[in-house]
Every structure is written in C-alpha cells, then in structure tokens.
Design a protein around this motif. Structure first.
Motif, PDB file in Angstrom:
ATOM      1  N   ARG A   1       0.592  -4.323   3.004  1.00 35.46           N
ATOM      2  CA  ARG A   1      -0.852  -4.131   3.112  1.00 35.46           C
ATOM      3  C   ARG A   1      -1.363  -4.367   4.533  1.00 35.46           C
ATOM      4  O   ARG A   1      -2.253  -3.662   5.003  1.00 35.46           O
ATOM      5  CB  ARG A   1      -1.568  -5.063   2.140  1.00 35.46           C
ATOM      6  CG  ARG A   1      -3.062  -4.854   2.125  1.00 35.46           C
ATOM      7  CD  ARG A   1      -3.753  -5.717   1.136  1.00 35.46           C
ATOM      8  NE  ARG A   1      -3.640  -7.121   1.543  1.00 35.46           N
ATOM      9  CZ  ARG A   1      -4.102  -8.122   0.835  1.00 35.46           C
ATOM     10  NH1 ARG A   1      -4.686  -7.898  -0.319  1.00 35.46           N
ATOM     11  NH2 ARG A   1      -3.985  -9.357   1.262  1.00 35.46           N
ATOM     12  N   ASP A   2      -0.790  -5.326   5.240  1.00 32.70           N
ATOM     13  CA  ASP A   2      -1.270  -5.664   6.583  1.00 32.70           C
ATOM     14  C   ASP A   2      -0.804  -4.693   7.662  1.00 32.70           C
ATOM     15  O   ASP A   2      -1.251  -4.787   8.800  1.00 32.70           O
ATOM     16  CB  ASP A   2      -0.799  -7.068   6.963  1.00 32.70           C
ATOM     17  CG  ASP A   2      -1.296  -8.128   6.001  1.00 32.70           C
ATOM     18  OD1 ASP A   2      -2.289  -7.859   5.291  1.00 32.70           O
ATOM     19  OD2 ASP A   2      -0.690  -9.211   5.949  1.00 32.70           O
ATOM     20  N   THR A   3       0.095  -3.775   7.321  1.00 31.89           N
ATOM     21  CA  THR A   3       0.681  -2.899   8.343  1.00 31.89           C
ATOM     22  C   THR A   3       0.393  -1.421   8.092  1.00 31.89           C
ATOM     23  O   THR A   3       1.163  -0.568   8.524  1.00 31.89           O
ATOM     24  CB  THR A   3       2.200  -3.123   8.412  1.00 31.89           C
ATOM     25  OG1 THR A   3       2.771  -2.808   7.146  1.00 31.89           O
ATOM     26  CG2 THR A   3       2.544  -4.542   8.802  1.00 31.89           C
ATOM     27  N   VAL A   4      -0.716  -1.123   7.434  1.00 33.90           N
ATOM     28  CA  VAL A   4      -1.038   0.281   7.125  1.00 33.90           C
ATOM     29  C   VAL A   4      -1.244   1.087   8.404  1.00 33.90           C
ATOM     30  O   VAL A   4      -0.746   2.208   8.530  1.00 33.90           O
ATOM     31  CB  VAL A   4      -2.266   0.366   6.202  1.00 33.90           C
ATOM     32  CG1 VAL A   4      -2.749   1.795   6.077  1.00 33.90           C
ATOM     33  CG2 VAL A   4      -1.937  -0.203   4.834  1.00 33.90           C
ATOM     34  N   SER A   5      -1.961   0.549   9.375  1.00 35.88           N
ATOM     35  CA  SER A   5      -2.215   1.309  10.604  1.00 35.88           C
ATOM     36  C   SER A   5      -0.915   1.547  11.373  1.00 35.88           C
ATOM     37  O   SER A   5      -0.728   2.622  11.966  1.00 35.88           O
ATOM     38  CB  SER A   5      -3.243   0.600  11.484  1.00 35.88           C
ATOM     39  OG  SER A   5      -2.789  -0.690  11.825  1.00 35.88           O
ATOM     40  N   GLU A   6      -0.009   0.584  11.364  1.00 35.28           N
ATOM     41  CA  GLU A   6       1.284   0.779  12.024  1.00 35.28           C
ATOM     42  C   GLU A   6       2.105   1.847  11.305  1.00 35.28           C
ATOM     43  O   GLU A   6       2.778   2.658  11.935  1.00 35.28           O
ATOM     44  CB  GLU A   6       2.071  -0.537  12.077  1.00 35.28           C
ATOM     45  CG  GLU A   6       1.512  -1.561  13.042  1.00 35.28           C
ATOM     46  CD  GLU A   6       0.450  -2.453  12.419  1.00 35.28           C
ATOM     47  OE1 GLU A   6      -0.067  -2.116  11.319  1.00 35.28           O
ATOM     48  OE2 GLU A   6       0.124  -3.477  13.034  1.00 35.28           O
TER      49      GLU A   6
ATOM     50  N   ARG B   1       0.865  -1.167   0.000  1.00 30.98           N
ATOM     51  CA  ARG B   1       0.000   0.000   0.000  1.00 30.98           C
ATOM     52  C   ARG B   1       0.906   1.222   0.000  1.00 30.98           C
ATOM     53  O   ARG B   1       2.007   1.199   0.557  1.00 30.98           O
ATOM     54  CB  ARG B   1      -0.926   0.038   1.219  1.00 30.98           C
ATOM     55  CG  ARG B   1      -1.991  -1.028   1.194  1.00 30.98           C
ATOM     56  CD  ARG B   1      -2.940  -0.823   0.023  1.00 30.98           C
ATOM     57  NE  ARG B   1      -3.917  -1.871  -0.090  1.00 30.98           N
ATOM     58  CZ  ARG B   1      -3.858  -2.864  -0.965  1.00 30.98           C
ATOM     59  NH1 ARG B   1      -2.849  -2.958  -1.805  1.00 30.98           N
ATOM     60  NH2 ARG B   1      -4.792  -3.765  -1.025  1.00 30.98           N
TER      61      ARG B   1
ATOM     62  N   ILE C   1      -4.496   6.703   1.094  1.00 30.47           N
ATOM     63  CA  ILE C   1      -3.823   5.430   0.875  1.00 30.47           C
ATOM     64  C   ILE C   1      -4.307   4.844  -0.436  1.00 30.47           C
ATOM     65  O   ILE C   1      -5.492   4.906  -0.755  1.00 30.47           O
ATOM     66  CB  ILE C   1      -4.121   4.462   2.026  1.00 30.47           C
ATOM     67  CG1 ILE C   1      -3.685   5.079   3.347  1.00 30.47           C
ATOM     68  CG2 ILE C   1      -3.453   3.116   1.806  1.00 30.47           C
ATOM     69  CD1 ILE C   1      -4.201   4.375   4.556  1.00 30.47           C
TER      70      ILE C   1
ATOM     71  N   ARG D   1       0.893   4.387   9.572  1.00 27.54           N
ATOM     72  CA  ARG D   1       0.283   5.680   9.909  1.00 27.54           C
ATOM     73  C   ARG D   1       0.711   6.141  11.293  1.00 27.54           C
ATOM     74  O   ARG D   1       0.988   7.326  11.525  1.00 27.54           O
ATOM     75  CB  ARG D   1      -1.233   5.593   9.809  1.00 27.54           C
ATOM     76  CG  ARG D   1      -1.744   5.446   8.399  1.00 27.54           C
ATOM     77  CD  ARG D   1      -3.257   5.290   8.395  1.00 27.54           C
ATOM     78  NE  ARG D   1      -3.879   6.512   8.869  1.00 27.54           N
ATOM     79  CZ  ARG D   1      -4.607   7.328   8.106  1.00 27.54           C
ATOM     80  NH1 ARG D   1      -4.803   7.037   6.846  1.00 27.54           N
ATOM     81  NH2 ARG D   1      -5.137   8.409   8.605  1.00 27.54           N
ATOM     82  N   ALA D   2       0.768   5.210  12.248  1.00 27.39           N
ATOM     83  CA  ALA D   2       1.181   5.557  13.612  1.00 27.39           C
ATOM     84  C   ALA D   2       2.639   6.000  13.634  1.00 27.39           C
ATOM     85  O   ALA D   2       2.989   6.971  14.327  1.00 27.39           O
ATOM     86  CB  ALA D   2       0.970   4.359  14.537  1.00 27.39           C
TER      87      ALA D   2
ATOM     88  N   LEU E   1       1.133   5.327   0.801  1.00 25.86           N
ATOM     89  CA  LEU E   1       0.548   6.417   1.563  1.00 25.86           C
ATOM     90  C   LEU E   1       0.991   7.749   0.972  1.00 25.86           C
ATOM     91  O   LEU E   1       2.193   7.997   0.832  1.00 25.86           O
ATOM     92  CB  LEU E   1       0.981   6.352   3.029  1.00 25.86           C
ATOM     93  CG  LEU E   1       0.355   5.281   3.920  1.00 25.86           C
ATOM     94  CD1 LEU E   1       0.816   3.899   3.542  1.00 25.86           C
ATOM     95  CD2 LEU E   1       0.666   5.562   5.362  1.00 25.86           C
TER      96      LEU E   1
ATOM     97  N   THR F   1       4.365   0.613   2.310  1.00 22.86           N
ATOM     98  CA  THR F   1       4.327  -0.319   3.432  1.00 22.86           C
ATOM     99  C   THR F   1       3.563  -1.571   3.000  1.00 22.86           C
ATOM    100  O   THR F   1       2.863  -1.561   1.991  1.00 22.86           O
ATOM    101  CB  THR F   1       3.676   0.312   4.672  1.00 22.86           C
ATOM    102  OG1 THR F   1       3.811  -0.562   5.778  1.00 22.86           O
ATOM    103  CG2 THR F   1       2.214   0.619   4.436  1.00 22.86           C
TER     104      THR F   1
END
Length: 161
Positions: A74-79, A13, A102, A81-82, A15, A72
């Motif tokens: 695909r499974d770690t998009v929220s990480e 993904r 994204i 962003r953090a 960003l 990043t």
C-alpha cells in the motif's frame, strides 16, 4: 507456525494494467514479471524494489492487447506506477503499459478495471504510402504491415481497400 495478527500483516494494493503491443508479439506472464522486476530494480534500486514487492497476479495477452493485475504494498503505489511506466520492452517485444486503476482487492480490480478488452477486428487491407498493405485495426488505431514489421497509424493515415 501462527499467523500474524491482522494489524501487523502487510496491506496490499492491486493495479489494473493495460498492455498494448504489435499484433504479432507474444508476451508471457513470466516475461512480464521479469521485465517488471528489472524495471523496478533499475529505477528504485534493490532495497526499494524489494520493499515494493511487485508481483503479477493475473495476466492475459493476445492479438496485440492484454491486461494484468500487479500487486504492490500500500505504501509503494507511486513507486510501482513509476516502475510500470519504465517498462517499454518484454522479451525483446515493444510494449505499451498503462495503469487503468488501483484497488484494494483483486476481485474489485478485475471487475472495475479489467475484462473490457478492446475488440480486434482482424486483418484488413488498406492503402498506406500508395501501396496495398495488410493491417490490423482496433479502436481507431491501425497497425500496418510494412515489410516484416508493423508501423503505427490512425484512420486518417490509411484508406480502406
């Protein structure tokens, strides 16, 4: 060496990231990448940071505004962003980071979320704290030169000269 089958390859993904600094700050892609890696390691730890594989694909910064494409898994998009949210300084320069969106491809990310850089009107003269000062105005935000640094203000805080 053979390529991996499509169903085994990692899925990415991208960003679209907006950057904002003081007008005289100079950021480099290398410095931004290093800051992103350190932010990811400090927040997520070494194993999770390595799993996210945060990397800067495209980078542009000039006149206090910039943008970047960060890749990043695909499974770690929220990480990711953090980790970007934890990034507040690059090479000793304060930086504001915002994720604009994204996307699944670099091309779509650049088309949809990047390329619309706010126009910088240049240096103006304003009255701030009852003194005539130099300032950079962009999108309702005013960066006023006070001594050898800048102070953030709005249109309501200053009077044009």
């Amino acid at each position: 060496m053979k390529h991996l089958p499509k169903h085994v390859r990692p899925k990415w993904r991208y960003l679209g990231v907006g950057l904002e600094t003081w007008p005289d700050a100079a950021l480099s892609r290398r410095g931004f990448q290093r800051g992103l890696w350190y932010a990811g390691q400090n927040l997520l730890g070494d194993p999770a940071s390595a799993d996210a594989e945060l990397s800067v694909f495209a980078f542009h910064h000039a006149d206090g505004v910039g943008e970047a494409v960060v890749r990043t898994r695909r499974d770690t998009v929220s990480e990711a962003r953090a980790a970007l949210a934890c990034l507040d300084e690059v090479d000793g320069q304060e930086v504001g980071v915002s994720v604009r969106g994204i996307s699944g491809t670099v091309k779509r990310c650049e088309e949809k979320y990047l390329g619309r850089r706010p126009e910088v009107s240049g240096e103006n003269r304003v009255v701030y704290e009852n003194a005539d000062r130099a300032a950079v105005v962009r999108d309702g935000l005013v960066d006023v030169r006070v001594g050898d640094a800048y102070t953030g203000a709005t249109d309501f805080d200053v009077t044009p000269v």
